[in-house]
Design a protein around this motif. Sequence first.
Motif, short mmCIF file in Angstrom:
data_model
loop_
_atom_site.label_atom_id
_atom_site.label_comp_id
_atom_site.label_asym_id
_atom_site.label_seq_id
_atom_site.Cartn_x
_atom_site.Cartn_y
_atom_site.Cartn_z
N SER A 167 0.80 -1.21 0.00
CA SER A 167 0.00 0.00 0.00
C SER A 167 0.84 1.26 0.00
CB SER A 167 -0.95 0.01 1.19
OG SER A 167 -0.34 -0.48 2.33
N LEU A 168 2.16 1.12 -0.06
CA LEU A 168 2.99 2.31 -0.18
C LEU A 168 3.08 2.80 -1.61
CD1 LEU A 168 4.87 4.33 1.15
CD2 LEU A 168 6.74 2.74 0.83
N ALA A 169 2.66 2.00 -2.57
CA ALA A 169 2.72 2.42 -3.96
C ALA A 169 2.28 3.85 -4.05
CB ALA A 169 1.80 1.55 -4.80
N PRO A 170 3.06 4.70 -4.72
CA PRO A 170 2.98 6.15 -4.61
C PRO A 170 1.55 6.68 -4.47
CG PRO A 170 4.45 5.52 -6.39
CD PRO A 170 3.86 4.26 -5.83
N GLU A 225 -2.82 5.19 -10.59
CA GLU A 225 -3.39 3.89 -10.25
C GLU A 225 -3.98 3.89 -8.84
OE1 GLU A 225 -0.36 4.41 -11.45
OE2 GLU A 225 -0.66 3.67 -13.50
N ALA A 226 -3.30 4.55 -7.90
CA ALA A 226 -3.81 4.59 -6.53
C ALA A 226 -5.10 5.40 -6.46
CB ALA A 226 -2.75 5.21 -5.60
N LEU A 227 -5.19 6.48 -7.22
CA LEU A 227 -6.43 7.26 -7.26
C LEU A 227 -7.58 6.43 -7.82
CD1 LEU A 227 -5.15 10.72 -8.58
CD2 LEU A 227 -6.15 10.29 -6.33
N ILE A 228 -7.30 5.70 -8.88
CA ILE A 228 -8.35 4.86 -9.48
C ILE A 228 -8.83 3.81 -8.49
CG2 ILE A 228 -8.78 3.12 -11.27
CD1 ILE A 228 -6.92 4.80 -13.12
N ASP A 229 -7.90 3.17 -7.80
CA ASP A 229 -8.28 2.16 -6.80
C ASP A 229 -9.18 2.75 -5.73
OD1 ASP A 229 -6.82 0.24 -8.11
OD2 ASP A 229 -5.08 0.35 -6.76
N GLU A 230 -8.83 3.94 -5.26
CA GLU A 230 -9.62 4.56 -4.18
C GLU A 230 -10.99 5.03 -4.68
OE1 GLU A 230 -9.03 4.28 -1.22
OE2 GLU A 230 -6.89 3.83 -1.11
N LEU A 271 -14.14 9.11 0.21
CA LEU A 271 -12.81 9.19 -0.39
C LEU A 271 -11.82 9.28 0.76
CD1 LEU A 271 -13.49 11.73 -3.30
CD2 LEU A 271 -13.04 9.28 -3.54
N VAL A 272 -10.60 8.78 0.55
CA VAL A 272 -9.63 8.76 1.65
C VAL A 272 -8.89 10.09 1.74
CG1 VAL A 272 -9.31 6.26 1.71
CG2 VAL A 272 -7.99 7.64 0.09
N PRO A 273 -8.50 10.50 2.95
CA PRO A 273 -7.93 11.84 3.16
C PRO A 273 -6.62 12.10 2.43
CG PRO A 273 -8.72 10.96 5.24
CD PRO A 273 -8.81 9.85 4.24
N TRP A 274 -5.79 11.07 2.14
CA TRP A 274 -4.53 11.38 1.47
C TRP A 274 -4.76 12.02 0.10
CZ3 TRP A 274 -3.80 9.38 -3.28
CH2 TRP A 274 -4.28 8.12 -3.59
N MET A 275 -5.94 11.83 -0.46
CA MET A 275 -6.22 12.40 -1.78
C MET A 275 -6.28 13.92 -1.75
SD MET A 275 -9.02 9.53 -2.96
CE MET A 275 -9.36 10.20 -4.58
N PHE A 276 -6.42 14.52 -0.56
CA PHE A 276 -6.39 15.98 -0.45
C PHE A 276 -5.04 16.56 -0.89
CE2 PHE A 276 -9.41 15.48 3.34
CZ PHE A 276 -10.52 15.92 2.65
N TYR A 298 -11.42 18.66 -7.73
CA TYR A 298 -10.59 19.26 -8.78
C TYR A 298 -9.46 18.29 -9.17
CZ TYR A 298 -12.66 23.94 -8.23
OH TYR A 298 -13.51 25.01 -8.22
N ARG A 299 -8.90 17.62 -8.17
CA ARG A 299 -7.82 16.68 -8.46
C ARG A 299 -8.31 15.53 -9.33
NH1 ARG A 299 -3.76 13.51 -4.20
NH2 ARG A 299 -2.39 12.70 -5.84
N LEU A 300 -9.47 14.98 -9.00
CA LEU A 300 -10.01 13.88 -9.80
C LEU A 300 -10.35 14.34 -11.21
CD1 LEU A 300 -12.28 12.10 -7.16
CD2 LEU A 300 -10.01 11.42 -7.96
N ASN A 301 -10.85 15.57 -11.34
CA ASN A 301 -11.11 16.12 -12.68
C ASN A 301 -9.81 16.21 -13.48
OD1 ASN A 301 -13.80 16.39 -12.07
ND2 ASN A 301 -13.77 18.61 -11.87
N ARG A 302 -8.77 16.71 -12.84
CA ARG A 302 -7.51 16.95 -13.54
C ARG A 302 -6.77 15.65 -13.85
NH1 ARG A 302 -5.55 19.61 -9.91
NH2 ARG A 302 -4.12 18.09 -8.97
N GLU A 303 -6.70 14.74 -12.86
CA GLU A 303 -5.84 13.57 -13.02
C GLU A 303 -6.54 12.35 -13.60
OE1 GLU A 303 -3.22 12.76 -9.74
OE2 GLU A 303 -3.19 14.86 -9.11
#
Length: 334
Positions: A14-17, A22-27, A39-44, A234-239
């Motif tokens: 789970s340390l994968a960057p 890929e981590a954003l898609i999984d979450e 959504l998990v807080p690290w995505m902030f 905004y991050r999900l829109n962009r990435e």
Amino acid sequence: MNITAEIQTFETKSLAPLDSREALIDEVWSGLLKRPRSLVPWMFYDSEGSRLFERITTLPEYYPTRTERDLLANHADAMIKAAGSDCSQPLRLLELGAGTAAKTGILLKAAARLRSEVVYLPVDVSPDALDAACDSIGCLLPDVQLQPMVANYVTHPPELERFKGTTLAMYIGSSIGNFSPEEARGILRNLRSELRPGDALLLGTDMVKDEATLVRAYDDKDGVTAAFNLNVLYRLNRELGANFDTGCFRHRARWNRVESRVEMHLESTRDQCVHIPAAQLSIRLAASETIHTENSYKFTPKTLGALLEDAGFMIEHTWTDPRQWYALTLASLG
């Protein structure tokens, strides 16, 4: 001083960057398809989110950062002395979730005055944050030895090398409050498994107080926390190429008395369909439906004591402000 090449890396699945696509898609798949959505807080914490959080820590409503900083400034010498009476022995400060170590320098200054040798071992999932931490501490205290480690301390304990001295583990910023009670116990038990007799833990916790003060800290009048919360969309829109209409979401901060936590949510203001092409996912949100983005658990002396006892620690001393809004607790191995 760029220290990336010297960073020790502790690999876990789970340390994968955490900033990877890929981590954003999984979450997105694990959080947005369940009910209630989350959504998990690290995505902030992309660059904009990190900038906004730094602003949050300076807001008049957000008391935790300045209260903790004042406690460290007023009691740093006492904390270092309480962590081990033999000043001739080396001291290793291990910091979980070190980030940029903005407040840690206060304690390290005291350690450098009082101990013959000081090693700083910051642990974080972000190499960039560790670079910033070591740049800062290296300039401030050039005699302190730096041993940064990239690790996912949430799922695994950082593997510590043997040390001829005392280790003081630090977990400050009330970061423990972002995890469920079960997760928090797991983090502290993992940490304890790497410590040895004579070592200690310094834990920062935000304490239960009146609801109005708690909610204001997460819903400031200038809307900085709202922008921080909305930034995840905004991050999900962009990435990920998502089409979240950010104007159709409201920031909500709630005090959940039963769970003893402040919750942050994003509330949909209308029925809407959101497409996330990179995840090959579409979801329908109803008006008033929310996406739960963060928890911040608050403690009482009783619940704090129970958490530490369950994790195998014994409270030795607690420093708190006059209003008892925040606590820094030194605990030994029980």
